[in-house]
Design a protein around this motif. Sequence first.
Motif, mmCIF file in Angstrom:
data_model
loop_
_atom_site.group_PDB
_atom_site.id
_atom_site.type_symbol
_atom_site.label_atom_id
_atom_site.label_comp_id
_atom_site.label_asym_id
_atom_site.label_seq_id
_atom_site.Cartn_x
_atom_site.Cartn_y
_atom_site.Cartn_z
ATOM 1 N N ILE A 238 -6.429 48.053 -6.607
ATOM 2 C CA ILE A 238 -7.156 46.788 -6.745
ATOM 3 C C ILE A 238 -6.352 45.651 -6.128
ATOM 4 N N LEU A 239 -5.057 45.614 -6.450
ATOM 5 C CA LEU A 239 -4.209 44.528 -5.960
ATOM 6 C C LEU A 239 -3.886 44.686 -4.476
ATOM 7 N N THR A 240 -3.695 45.920 -4.025
ATOM 8 C CA THR A 240 -3.403 46.103 -2.601
ATOM 9 C C THR A 240 -4.629 45.797 -1.742
ATOM 10 N N ALA A 241 -5.821 46.012 -2.270
ATOM 11 C CA ALA A 241 -7.037 45.622 -1.545
ATOM 12 C C ALA A 241 -7.047 44.109 -1.337
ATOM 13 N N LEU A 242 -6.676 43.378 -2.375
ATOM 14 C CA LEU A 242 -6.560 41.926 -2.254
ATOM 15 C C LEU A 242 -5.472 41.561 -1.250
ATOM 16 N N GLY A 243 -4.355 42.284 -1.292
ATOM 17 C CA GLY A 243 -3.262 42.017 -0.367
ATOM 18 C C GLY A 243 -3.666 42.223 1.083
ATOM 19 N N ILE A 244 -4.418 43.277 1.361
ATOM 20 C CA ILE A 244 -4.884 43.545 2.732
ATOM 21 C C ILE A 244 -5.750 42.388 3.217
ATOM 22 N N SER A 245 -6.655 41.928 2.362
ATOM 23 C CA SER A 245 -7.525 40.818 2.742
ATOM 24 C C SER A 245 -6.716 39.545 2.986
ATOM 25 N N GLN A 246 -5.740 39.284 2.125
ATOM 26 C CA GLN A 246 -4.898 38.099 2.286
ATOM 27 C C GLN A 246 -4.054 38.183 3.560
ATOM 28 N N LEU A 247 -3.583 39.388 3.860
ATOM 29 C CA LEU A 247 -2.749 39.583 5.039
ATOM 30 C C LEU A 247 -3.507 39.247 6.316
ATOM 31 N N ASN A 248 -4.819 39.433 6.291
ATOM 32 C CA ASN A 248 -5.629 39.164 7.478
ATOM 33 C C ASN A 248 -5.570 37.700 7.905
ATOM 34 N N ARG A 249 -5.255 36.788 6.981
ATOM 35 C CA ARG A 249 -5.171 35.375 7.342
ATOM 36 C C ARG A 249 -3.775 34.799 7.093
ATOM 37 N N ALA A 250 -2.786 35.677 7.052
ATOM 38 C CA ALA A 250 -1.414 35.229 6.783
ATOM 39 C C ALA A 250 -0.915 34.262 7.848
ATOM 40 N N ASP A 251 -1.197 34.545 9.108
ATOM 41 C CA ASP A 251 -0.718 33.676 10.178
ATOM 42 C C ASP A 251 -1.344 32.291 10.097
ATOM 43 N N ALA A 252 -2.622 32.242 9.764
ATOM 44 C CA ALA A 252 -3.297 30.946 9.644
ATOM 45 C C ALA A 252 -2.696 30.134 8.494
ATOM 46 N N GLY A 253 -2.394 30.807 7.386
ATOM 47 C CA GLY A 253 -1.774 30.121 6.254
ATOM 48 C C GLY A 253 -0.392 29.607 6.591
ATOM 49 N N LEU A 254 0.361 30.399 7.342
ATOM 50 C CA LEU A 254 1.705 29.994 7.746
ATOM 51 C C LEU A 254 1.648 28.782 8.664
ATOM 52 N N GLN A 255 0.713 28.778 9.586
ATOM 53 C CA GLN A 255 0.565 27.640 10.481
ATOM 54 C C GLN A 255 0.214 26.376 9.707
ATOM 55 N N LYS A 256 -0.636 26.505 8.712
ATOM 56 C CA LYS A 256 -1.014 25.353 7.901
ATOM 57 C C LYS A 256 0.192 24.804 7.146
ATOM 58 N N ARG A 257 1.019 25.692 6.608
ATOM 59 C CA ARG A 257 2.227 25.248 5.910
ATOM 60 C C ARG A 257 3.133 24.452 6.856
ATOM 61 N N ARG A 258 3.262 24.919 8.077
ATOM 62 C CA ARG A 258 4.120 24.226 9.033
ATOM 63 C C ARG A 258 3.542 22.871 9.416
ATOM 64 N N GLU A 259 2.231 22.772 9.469
ATOM 65 C CA GLU A 259 1.599 21.485 9.758
ATOM 66 C C GLU A 259 1.841 20.490 8.626
ATOM 67 N N ILE A 260 1.747 20.962 7.400
ATOM 68 C CA ILE A 260 2.017 20.087 6.254
ATOM 69 C C ILE A 260 3.478 19.639 6.262
ATOM 70 N N ALA A 261 4.381 20.590 6.555
ATOM 71 C CA ALA A 261 5.802 20.254 6.620
ATOM 72 C C ALA A 261 6.067 19.223 7.710
ATOM 73 N N ALA A 262 5.383 19.347 8.840
ATOM 74 C CA ALA A 262 5.568 18.393 9.930
ATOM 75 C C ALA A 262 5.145 16.993 9.493
ATOM 76 N N ARG A 263 4.068 16.903 8.751
ATOM 77 C CA ARG A 263 3.615 15.596 8.255
ATOM 78 C C ARG A 263 4.616 15.026 7.266
ATOM 79 N N TYR A 264 5.085 15.831 6.345
ATOM 80 C CA TYR A 264 6.101 15.377 5.400
ATOM 81 C C TYR A 264 7.361 14.917 6.146
ATOM 82 N N ASP A 265 7.806 15.731 7.105
ATOM 83 C CA ASP A 265 9.010 15.388 7.868
ATOM 84 C C ASP A 265 8.857 14.043 8.569
#
Length: 392
Positions: A252-279
Amino acid sequence: MQPIPYGKQQITEEDIQAVVQTLQSDFLTQGPKIEEFENKFAQYIGCVYAVAVANGTAALHLCAMALGVNEQSNVITTPITFVASANCVRYCGGTVWFADIDPATGLMDIDKVRDLLKSKPKGFFTGIIPVDFAGLPVHLEAFRQLADEYNLWILEDACHAPGGYFLDNQGQKQLCGNGKYADLAIFSFHPVKHIATGEGGMITTNNKELYDKLVLLRTHGITKKPELLPKDKGGWYYEMQELGYNYRIPDILTALGISQLNRADAGLQKRREIAARYDEVFGQDENIIILNPAAYSDDKSETGHAYHLYVILVKNRRGLYDYLRQHHIYAQVHYIPVHTMPYYQQLGWQQGDFPAAENYYEQCLSLPMYPTLSKEEQEFVIEKVLAFVNEQ
């Protein structure tokens, strides 16, 4: 405005359907989704093997066991981490040693590690557990050279840094957990992390022998693999070959993990954009120190920060913490130095042992950082932080 936490999971309709499909399948645990998640995560990280487990702490414990940590083991880690990074050594009866941090990065200072190694005879220490704190990768190439000099293993705690990377001496990206310089690495899938499964963890490695040990230890030390068993014992036959644990993760949890992994790069990019604004804003304020600013850059002088946390340092941390809470901004402190915990003080560590870590702790505050943090919420956080620090 709704309360703003320091971290928050994102669950999409795709995530929900992935879990529902597994609920409707033949396997809720020990089924095919586990291997699928392992294979896809290994591909994402760039390693050969991945072992999915119940949580990040279980991952650390299994790694310590697989590496042979015992009562004679002396292992070095950082005081600025969650306690599990050190506790895994204690679970196996080993002794934990701490090395102070670099104040500019919050990472364990390799020079302090070197000094500690030199203070004891060669062979005294057995391993190092560096932590990619806040998502900033440790430069493991340098640590590997040091570890090889003293015949040490490396267990990388990469819980904060899936998708993060550093540049090696050839200018090549080395993803956290890819196994090139560390013997083992671990990740966490707690809800505030990049990939959320509720609870869950992953171990990555390129070492087949360690991989086989981990798979065995994850499930009570029991195997049903025919190549490891006597012949003609029957299809039901299994053997407990080691004293292991039930550290499995369900489908059950790994199914959720697979789905989350599919958008991991997009989430990482968003985090970096937020960090850039804070910086951009906090970097101009003399009352705020940013922990490792602009590390999201691809510039060769920088590293690929994964931004699990965005940490600032301020003189009146308690005041800012309370002020933000009054405005429903739930910033957090990461971390209370491990050596100051009562348990570790009983083992002989004291306040004052690691001045850089203790000074960091007195000033650090983790601001809201997660992919669904809206621009309006970001500006509200910025507004309130500036209002407080400039009124002091």
